[in-house]
Scaffold this active site. Structure first.
Site, PDB file in Angstrom:
ATOM      1  N   ASP A  54       0.840  -1.199   0.000  1.00 54.79           N
ATOM      2  CA  ASP A  54       0.000   0.000   0.000  1.00 54.79           C
ATOM      3  C   ASP A  54       0.879   1.253   0.000  1.00 54.79           C
ATOM      4  O   ASP A  54       0.670   2.185  -0.765  1.00 54.79           O
ATOM      5  CB  ASP A  54      -0.935  -0.003   1.218  1.00 54.79           C
ATOM      6  CG  ASP A  54      -1.706  -1.298   1.308  1.00 54.79           C
ATOM      7  OD1 ASP A  54      -2.771  -1.391   0.698  1.00 54.79           O
ATOM      8  OD2 ASP A  54      -1.199  -2.243   1.960  1.00 54.79           O
ATOM      9  N   GLU A  76       1.055  -6.230  -5.401  1.00 53.57           N
ATOM     10  CA  GLU A  76       0.826  -5.503  -6.648  1.00 53.57           C
ATOM     11  C   GLU A  76       2.023  -4.688  -7.169  1.00 53.57           C
ATOM     12  O   GLU A  76       2.286  -4.640  -8.368  1.00 53.57           O
ATOM     13  CB  GLU A  76      -0.421  -4.662  -6.376  1.00 53.57           C
ATOM     14  CG  GLU A  76      -0.458  -3.299  -6.815  1.00 53.57           C
ATOM     15  CD  GLU A  76      -1.896  -2.765  -6.761  1.00 53.57           C
ATOM     16  OE1 GLU A  76      -2.791  -3.346  -6.129  1.00 53.57           O
ATOM     17  OE2 GLU A  76      -2.110  -1.723  -7.372  1.00 53.57           O
TER      18      GLU A  76
HETATM   19  O1  TRH Z   1       4.552  -5.962   0.505  1.00 55.01           O
HETATM   20  P1  TRH Z   1       3.588  -6.620  -0.391  1.00 55.01           P
HETATM   21  O2  TRH Z   1       3.306  -8.011  -0.116  1.00 55.01           O
HETATM   22  O3  TRH Z   1       2.243  -5.813  -0.356  1.00 55.01           O
HETATM   23  C1  TRH Z   1       0.998  -6.432  -0.638  1.00 55.01           C
HETATM   24  C2  TRH Z   1       0.182  -5.580  -1.527  1.00 55.01           C
HETATM   25  O4  TRH Z   1      -0.150  -4.370  -0.910  1.00 55.01           O
HETATM   26  C3  TRH Z   1      -1.073  -6.329  -1.854  1.00 55.01           C
HETATM   27  O5  TRH Z   1      -1.824  -5.620  -2.766  1.00 55.01           O
HETATM   28  C4  TRH Z   1      -1.826  -6.554  -0.578  1.00 55.01           C
HETATM   29  O6  TRH Z   1      -2.980  -7.261  -0.848  1.00 55.01           O
HETATM   30  C5  TRH Z   1      -0.921  -7.334   0.361  1.00 55.01           C
HETATM   31  O7  TRH Z   1       0.329  -6.686   0.547  1.00 55.01           O
HETATM   32  C6  TRH Z   1      -1.556  -7.460   1.684  1.00 55.01           C
HETATM   33  O8  TRH Z   1       4.115  -6.565  -1.895  1.00 55.01           O
HETATM   34  P2  TRH Z   1       4.266  -5.413  -2.980  1.00 55.01           P
HETATM   35  O9  TRH Z   1       2.953  -4.850  -3.398  1.00 55.01           O
HETATM   36  O10 TRH Z   1       5.091  -5.941  -4.026  1.00 55.01           O
HETATM   37  O11 TRH Z   1       5.005  -4.248  -2.225  1.00 55.01           O
HETATM   38  C7  TRH Z   1       6.313  -4.309  -1.802  1.00 55.01           C
HETATM   39  C8  TRH Z   1       6.895  -2.930  -1.831  1.00 55.01           C
HETATM   40  O12 TRH Z   1       8.085  -2.920  -1.072  1.00 55.01           O
HETATM   41  C9  TRH Z   1       7.259  -2.487  -3.235  1.00 55.01           C
HETATM   42  O13 TRH Z   1       6.982  -1.110  -3.402  1.00 55.01           O
HETATM   43  C10 TRH Z   1       8.752  -2.731  -3.293  1.00 55.01           C
HETATM   44  C11 TRH Z   1       9.133  -2.442  -1.883  1.00 55.01           C
HETATM   45  N1  TRH Z   1      10.392  -3.037  -1.392  1.00 55.01           N
HETATM   46  C12 TRH Z   1      11.423  -2.198  -1.017  1.00 55.01           C
HETATM   47  O14 TRH Z   1      11.294  -0.967  -1.114  1.00 55.01           O
HETATM   48  N2  TRH Z   1      12.581  -2.751  -0.524  1.00 55.01           N
HETATM   49  C13 TRH Z   1      12.765  -4.088  -0.417  1.00 55.01           C
HETATM   50  O15 TRH Z   1      13.858  -4.529   0.035  1.00 55.01           O
HETATM   51  C14 TRH Z   1      11.697  -4.957  -0.827  1.00 55.01           C
HETATM   52  C15 TRH Z   1      11.856  -6.451  -0.741  1.00 55.01           C
HETATM   53  C16 TRH Z   1      10.515  -4.393  -1.301  1.00 55.01           C
END
Ligand code: TRH
Length: 355
Positions: A15, A259
């Site tokens: 989010d 996402e």
């Molecule tokens: O963290 P997520 O699993 O988030 C999800 C989504 O919000 C999903 O829609 C929701 O239903 C669920 O949670 C509950 O995965 P997502 O969306 O890929 O987000 C990860 C974010 O973190 C992305 O912007 C990349 C960032 N990130 C970093 O900035 N540094 C890191 O080291 C990593 C591994 C990720």
């Protein structure tokens, strides 16, 4: 225009990730004025860390409560209010809007999906008793929906080969002539079995595990993790969003989850497994199938079957021989995606709609 984005972090980082990416696109690429009100500022700051200070200075990151401090006398009424992923606006903030002379437009920014039904719901009004106009906005892949976030904002406008400082120690462990796989998945994936199965391909693999995954892997087994020599695990720290995007571009294959990383994996132009967030009513299976329908449209049958198997956690020994074909497909998919989002994607479509 002035935009207030409300971001409530249910769990994980997605989010905050989407709100931050949208905010910086709206400021850096479209000159908008943005405030984000977030109930977990620490997570938001973590994602935003490391970004160019000039970009960061343009987005005002505020705690959730800061939104209603001036609710009785709102000094600056926004033009647009975004409820990210349908989060409810704080009542005291809403009260402030109700007594303000100029009413903003409220947008309920929904989750990304490839499901066809969103075409009928995108940009539809959601009449409220308080009378402030509110609309649904659906990010998606089809031409007539909200699009996807296609920034990057400089300096990551190209997949850049300079190793970020936070990743230098990890990157120094990489071996030559070795395939690189990054993994960012939820607990519940059959990861250990999957890693062991890589040996069947007869190739070497460096596995980049995102923050916390090694510990997750250890929890999933009562024994010491033993892997063949051809497989090296490299655990990286939690890095900023830009740096994580960079990692995706540097690997031959990525496993991603919510996402935001799902979209970035596609824009990296590399084959990937989308470990979609599992939902109790199995709605995630429908979402995955809808995406695969679009993603594999026109792909040869052999590749179709391999990708579907991979995305549903078939062992890599069963499909990895098709990696080159999948790689070409990923490049073509990326090019097509960028062509379809040539109007600027989600941020630009949102602006167009509001205007
Ligand atoms: O963290 P997520 O699993 O988030 C999800 C989504 O919000 C999903 O829609 C929701 O239903 C669920 O949670 C509950 O995965 P997502 O969306 O890929 O987000 C990860 C974010 O973190 C992305 O912007 C990349 C960032 N990130 C970093 O900035 N540094 C890191 O080291 C990593 C591994 C990720």
């Amino acid at each position: 225009m002035r935009w207030d984005i409300f971001c409530q972090i249910v769990d994980n980082y997605g989010d905050a990730g989407v709100c931050w990416r949208l905010a910086r696109s709206l400021t850096s690429l479209h000159g908008q004025d943005i405030r984000i009100f977030c109930d977990d500022l620490a997570t938001l700051n973590l994602l935003a860390s490391g970004v160019d200070e000039t970009v960061k200075a343009k987005v005002d990151l505020q705690p959730w409560e800061a939104s209603f401090i001036n609710s009785r006398h709102p000094v600056q009424t926004p033009d647009v209010v975004i409820e990210a992923f349908g989060c409810e606006l704080p009542e005291r903030y809403l009260t402030g809007l109700l007594i303000a002379p100029k009413k903003p437009l409220i947008i309920n920014l929904e989750y990304l999906t490839a499901e066809p039904w969103i075409v009928d719901f995108h940009q539809k009004a959601s009449p409220q008793t308080h009378g402030i106009p509110k609309y649904f906005f659906f990010p998606g892949f089809q031409a007539n929906v909200g699009g996807i976030l296609i920034d990057p904002v400089p300096p990551f406008s190209e997949i850049n080969s300079k190793i970020p400082v936070s990743l230098q120690a990890s990157w120094s462990q990489l071996r030559p002539n070795t395939k690189r796989i990054s993994i960012f998945c939820y607990p519940g994936a059959p990861l250990l079995k999957w890693l062991k199965d890589l040996e069947k391909t007869g190739e070497n693999f460096d596995i980049i595990l995102t923050h916390g995954l090694l510990e997750q892997l250890r929890l999933s087994t009562s024994q010491e993790i033993t892997l063949p020599e051809s497989i090296q695990l490299i655990s990286i720290p939690f890095v900023s969003q830009d740096e994580y995007d960079w990692v995706l571009g540097q690997c031959d294959f990525n496993i991603v989850r919510g996402e935001d990383s799902f979209v970035r994996a596609q824009l990296a132009g590399k084959p990937f497994i989308w470990h979609i967030y599992p939902q109790e009513d199995r709605a995630h299976e429908v979402k995955l199938a809808a995406f695969l329908d679009l993603y594999l449209e026109g792909a040869p049958q052999e590749l179709r079957l391999a990708v579907i198997a991979a995305m549903t956690w078939a062992m890599p020994g069963d499909w990895l021989s098709l990696l080159d074909a999948w790689n070409s497909h990923s490049k073509a998919w990326r090019a097509d995606l960028l062509k379809k989002q040539a109007d600027g994607g989600l941020a630009a479509r949102l602006l167009g709609f509001v205007a």
